[in-house]
Design a protein around this motif. Structure first.
Motif: not given
Length: 144
Positions: A9, A12, A68, A73
Motif C-alpha cells: 500500500w 502504491i 497491487a 490487492i
C-alpha cells in the motif's frame, strides 16, 4: 494485515503520487521541474519531451498496478509467478537507479554541486533504495 501488504500500500501510494507529479508537469505545471533534471555547470543535461514525460507517468502508474496485483490487492490476467518476477525486476531496476550512473545520478555520482545533485543525494536516491527494498519485500512475500 501482513507487513508485505502494508508495504505494498505504501509503494502504491508513492508510485501513484510520482505518476501524478509527472501528469502535473505534462499539463503545464512547472513547480519542481528544474530540480528533477540533472545539470552540468547550471545547464540541464536534457529537456524532457511531452512524450517522455507521459511515458514516465504511465510507467510509474503501471508500477503501482503491478505492486497491487502482486500483493493481491488487484487482479490482473497474469500468473502469480509472473507478477512476483515483475516486482522483483522492478526492485532491481530501482536499486540500479539508486546506485546510479557514477556521473550524474545515484549515490555514487561525481557531480555534486547542483540543485538536482543535492536532492538526488537526500531524496531521490534514498527513495529509489526504499522503493527497491519495498518492491523486493512484496515480490518475495508473494512467493509464500
Amino acid at each position: 494485515m501482513a507487513l508485505s501488504t502494508l508495504v505494498a500500500w505504501l509503494l502504491i501510494a508513492v508510485f501513484a503520487g510520482l505518476s501524478l507529479v509527472h501528469v502535473y508537469w505534462l499539463v503545464g505545471g512547472r513547480a519542481g521541474l528544474l530540480a528533477a533534471i540533472p545539470e552540468v555547470d547550471g545547464t540541464p543535461v536534457f529537456q524532457p519531451s511531452t512524450l517522455s514525460t507521459f511515458v514516465v507517468a504511465i510507467g510509474l502508474a503501471l508500477c503501482a498496478v503491478v505492486i497491487a496485483a502482486t500483493a493481491g490487492i488487484l487482479r490482473l490476467p497474469l500468473s502469480h509467478t509472473v507478477l512476483s518476477w515483475l516486482t522483483r525486476a522492478l526492485a532491481v531496476v530501482l536499486l540500479v537507479r539508486a546506485i546510479g550512473d557514477f556521473r550524474l545520478v545515484g549515490f555514487f555520482k561525481r557531480i555534486h554541486h547542483s540543485r538536482f545533485a543535492h536532492l538526488d543525494t537526500v531524496v531521490y536516491s534514498p527513495l529509489c533504495l526504499a522503493l527497491a527494498i519495498g518492491s523486493a519485500i512484496v515480490g518475495f512475500a508473494a512467493e509464500a
